[in-house]
Design a protein around this motif. Structure first.
Motif, PDB file in Angstrom:
ATOM      1  N   GLY A  60       0.800  -1.224   0.000  1.00  0.00           N
ATOM      2  CA  GLY A  60       0.000   0.000   0.000  1.00  0.00           C
ATOM      3  C   GLY A  60       0.827   1.266   0.000  1.00  0.00           C
ATOM      4  N   ASP A  61       0.148   2.388  -0.110  1.00  0.00           N
ATOM      5  CA  ASP A  61       0.770   3.691  -0.252  1.00  0.00           C
ATOM      6  C   ASP A  61       1.642   4.029   0.949  1.00  0.00           C
ATOM      7  N   ILE A  62       2.672   4.841   0.716  1.00  0.00           N
ATOM      8  CA  ILE A  62       3.528   5.300   1.799  1.00  0.00           C
ATOM      9  C   ILE A  62       2.880   6.519   2.453  1.00  0.00           C
ATOM     10  N   LYS A  63       3.081   6.647   3.755  1.00  0.00           N
ATOM     11  CA  LYS A  63       2.480   7.729   4.516  1.00  0.00           C
ATOM     12  C   LYS A  63       3.545   8.405   5.381  1.00  0.00           C
ATOM     13  N   GLY A  64       3.145   9.530   6.001  1.00  0.00           N
ATOM     14  CA  GLY A  64       4.021  10.175   6.965  1.00  0.00           C
ATOM     15  C   GLY A  64       4.541  11.518   6.509  1.00  0.00           C
ATOM     16  N   GLY A  65       5.282  12.170   7.394  1.00  0.00           N
ATOM     17  CA  GLY A  65       5.842  13.478   7.097  1.00  0.00           C
ATOM     18  C   GLY A  65       6.857  13.414   5.964  1.00  0.00           C
ATOM     19  N   PHE A  67      10.733  13.267 -18.559  1.00  0.00           N
ATOM     20  CA  PHE A  67      10.791  12.099 -19.436  1.00  0.00           C
ATOM     21  C   PHE A  67       9.423  11.904 -20.086  1.00  0.00           C
ATOM     22  N   PRO A  68       9.288  12.245 -21.368  1.00  0.00           N
ATOM     23  CA  PRO A  68       7.971  12.152 -22.026  1.00  0.00           C
ATOM     24  C   PRO A  68       7.430  10.724 -22.093  1.00  0.00           C
ATOM     25  N   GLN A  69       8.291   9.718 -21.934  1.00  0.00           N
ATOM     26  CA  GLN A  69       7.814   8.332 -21.971  1.00  0.00           C
ATOM     27  C   GLN A  69       6.991   7.983 -20.724  1.00  0.00           C
ATOM     28  N   VAL A  70       7.206   8.710 -19.634  1.00  0.00           N
ATOM     29  CA  VAL A  70       6.545   8.402 -18.365  1.00  0.00           C
ATOM     30  C   VAL A  70       5.119   8.940 -18.389  1.00  0.00           C
ATOM     31  N   LYS A  71       4.166   8.076 -18.114  1.00  0.00           N
ATOM     32  CA  LYS A  71       2.754   8.462 -18.095  1.00  0.00           C
ATOM     33  C   LYS A  71       2.276   8.763 -16.676  1.00  0.00           C
ATOM     34  N   ASN A  72       2.689   7.945 -15.734  1.00  0.00           N
ATOM     35  CA  ASN A  72       2.327   8.167 -14.334  1.00  0.00           C
ATOM     36  C   ASN A  72       3.196   7.252 -13.485  1.00  0.00           C
ATOM     37  N   ALA A  73       3.025   7.344 -12.165  1.00  0.00           N
ATOM     38  CA  ALA A  73       3.798   6.505 -11.259  1.00  0.00           C
ATOM     39  C   ALA A  73       3.055   6.386  -9.941  1.00  0.00           C
ATOM     40  N   TYR A  74       3.432   5.377  -9.155  1.00  0.00           N
ATOM     41  CA  TYR A  74       2.813   5.129  -7.857  1.00  0.00           C
ATOM     42  C   TYR A  74       3.901   4.772  -6.850  1.00  0.00           C
ATOM     43  N   PHE A  75       3.759   5.289  -5.632  1.00  0.00           N
ATOM     44  CA  PHE A  75       4.610   4.846  -4.537  1.00  0.00           C
ATOM     45  C   PHE A  75       3.903   3.704  -3.806  1.00  0.00           C
ATOM     46  N   SER A  76       4.681   2.761  -3.319  1.00  0.00           N
ATOM     47  CA  SER A  76       4.115   1.676  -2.525  1.00  0.00           C
ATOM     48  C   SER A  76       5.180   1.151  -1.568  1.00  0.00           C
ATOM     49  N   LYS A  77       4.741   0.717  -0.416  1.00  0.00           N
ATOM     50  CA  LYS A  77       5.627  -0.042   0.450  1.00  0.00           C
ATOM     51  C   LYS A  77       5.839  -1.404  -0.201  1.00  0.00           C
ATOM     52  N   GLU A 101      -3.755  -3.993  -8.003  1.00  0.00           N
ATOM     53  CA  GLU A 101      -3.671  -3.839  -6.553  1.00  0.00           C
ATOM     54  C   GLU A 101      -2.940  -2.565  -6.171  1.00  0.00           C
ATOM     55  N   ILE A 102      -1.857  -2.279  -6.875  1.00  0.00           N
ATOM     56  CA  ILE A 102      -1.076  -1.062  -6.596  1.00  0.00           C
ATOM     57  C   ILE A 102      -1.904   0.179  -6.897  1.00  0.00           C
ATOM     58  N   GLN A 103      -2.572   0.188  -8.027  1.00  0.00           N
ATOM     59  CA  GLN A 103      -3.374   1.350  -8.407  1.00  0.00           C
ATOM     60  C   GLN A 103      -4.552   1.557  -7.464  1.00  0.00           C
ATOM     61  N   TYR A 104      -5.071   0.468  -6.913  1.00  0.00           N
ATOM     62  CA  TYR A 104      -6.192   0.563  -5.967  1.00  0.00           C
ATOM     63  C   TYR A 104      -5.744   1.104  -4.617  1.00  0.00           C
ATOM     64  N   SER A 105      -4.552   0.731  -4.175  1.00  0.00           N
ATOM     65  CA  SER A 105      -4.117   1.063  -2.818  1.00  0.00           C
ATOM     66  C   SER A 105      -3.209   2.279  -2.730  1.00  0.00           C
ATOM     67  N   SER A 106      -2.769   2.818  -3.861  1.00  0.00           N
ATOM     68  CA  SER A 106      -1.842   3.945  -3.862  1.00  0.00           C
ATOM     69  C   SER A 106      -2.370   5.091  -4.716  1.00  0.00           C
ATOM     70  N   GLU A 107      -2.104   6.297  -4.266  1.00  0.00           N
ATOM     71  CA  GLU A 107      -2.502   7.495  -5.017  1.00  0.00           C
ATOM     72  C   GLU A 107      -1.537   7.714  -6.168  1.00  0.00           C
ATOM     73  N   PRO A 108      -2.034   7.972  -7.381  1.00  0.00           N
ATOM     74  CA  PRO A 108      -1.107   8.228  -8.492  1.00  0.00           C
ATOM     75  C   PRO A 108      -0.260   9.463  -8.223  1.00  0.00           C
ATOM     76  N   LEU A 109       0.968   9.445  -8.710  1.00  0.00           N
ATOM     77  CA  LEU A 109       1.855  10.587  -8.508  1.00  0.00           C
ATOM     78  C   LEU A 109       1.290  11.831  -9.181  1.00  0.00           C
TER      79      LEU A 109
END
Length: 238
Positions: free
Chosen positions: A26-31, A47-57, A110-118
């Protein structure tokens, strides 16, 4: 494709790892998460090739520690692109870089469901002037009774922007009083520098995001703390 992004004193390395040995938690949290999103967003936008990204533990099944993973959606993912991303991100934070097309569809879902897109391209930019009073905060001058602190917040609407601004000020030890003059202003990020910073804060321009970086802040849902102004109750002074 799997790469490791290390800190300033280490060169980025690349290695292979099986998706079956990865557990995404799931998504990373904290200060500091807002700063991390902003800094990584600055890199990925170049980088124009990059469409989006997600952080996850991320936990590898043969390790005890939990890592930070950056899962990148990109067209034409390649070893060269991974190396370039890792080099540009080196020094921001220790994290593992993974292209989404190296994972199976279930894991990606699962990643897209549990993490906010960058990046979120529906965010708007709001100016939130907040009247605050003393709390645990020690940065406000002792002679000030209260202060108006201006927050610039990227959010889908003004209510969400206010909630984020209040969260930020409370985390800094301020006590929320009210929105100054009861008004939150929506700003146009396209004319941020010319129509706002240089018009209203020309002597404090070094403390504001540049025209280029304000769009990164908007896209990554960031918050910027602007000037703090002394506030006094003029009725009591009369």
């Amino acid at each position: 494709m799997f790469g490791k992004i290390f800190g300033k004193k280490k060169e980025p390395e690349q290695s292979e790892a099986k998706p079956s040995n990865m557990e995404f938690l799931g998504d990373i949290k904290g200060g500091g998460i807002g700063v991390l999103r902003f800094e990584v967003g600055k890199v990925l936008r170049s980088f124009p090739q990059v469409k989006n990204a997600y952080f996850s533990k991320l936990k590898h099944k043969d390790e005890e520690k939990v890592r930070i993973a950056l899962i990148v959606e990109a067209s034409g993912a390649s070893i060269e692109l991974g190396r370039n991303l890792a080099e540009k991100c080196a020094g921001i934070c220790d994290m593992d870089l993974i292209f989404s097309d190296a994972l199976n569809e279930t894991l990606v879902d699962e990643i897209q469901y549990s993490s906010e897109p960058l990046f979120s391209y529906t965010n708007l930019l709001f100016e939130c002037p907040i009247l605050v009073s003393w709390g645990a905060n020690v940065s406000m001058p002792k002679e000030w009774e209260k202060a108006v602190v201006v927050y610039y917040v990227a959010a889908p609407d003004f209510k969400a922007a206010l909630n984020k601004a209040v969260y930020e000020l409370r985390s800094e030890g301020f006590v929320y009083e009210e929105v100054h003059d009861g008004k939150i202003n929506q700003l146009d990020p396209a004319v941020w520098w010319e129509k706002h910073v240089m018009k209203f804060w020309p002597h404090h321009s070094d403390d504001f995001p540049s025209q280029e970086h304000i769009q990164v802040l908007v896209d990554t849902g960031g918050t910027h703390k602007g000037p703090a102004l002394e506030w006094r109750n003029s009725v009591e002074e009369m």
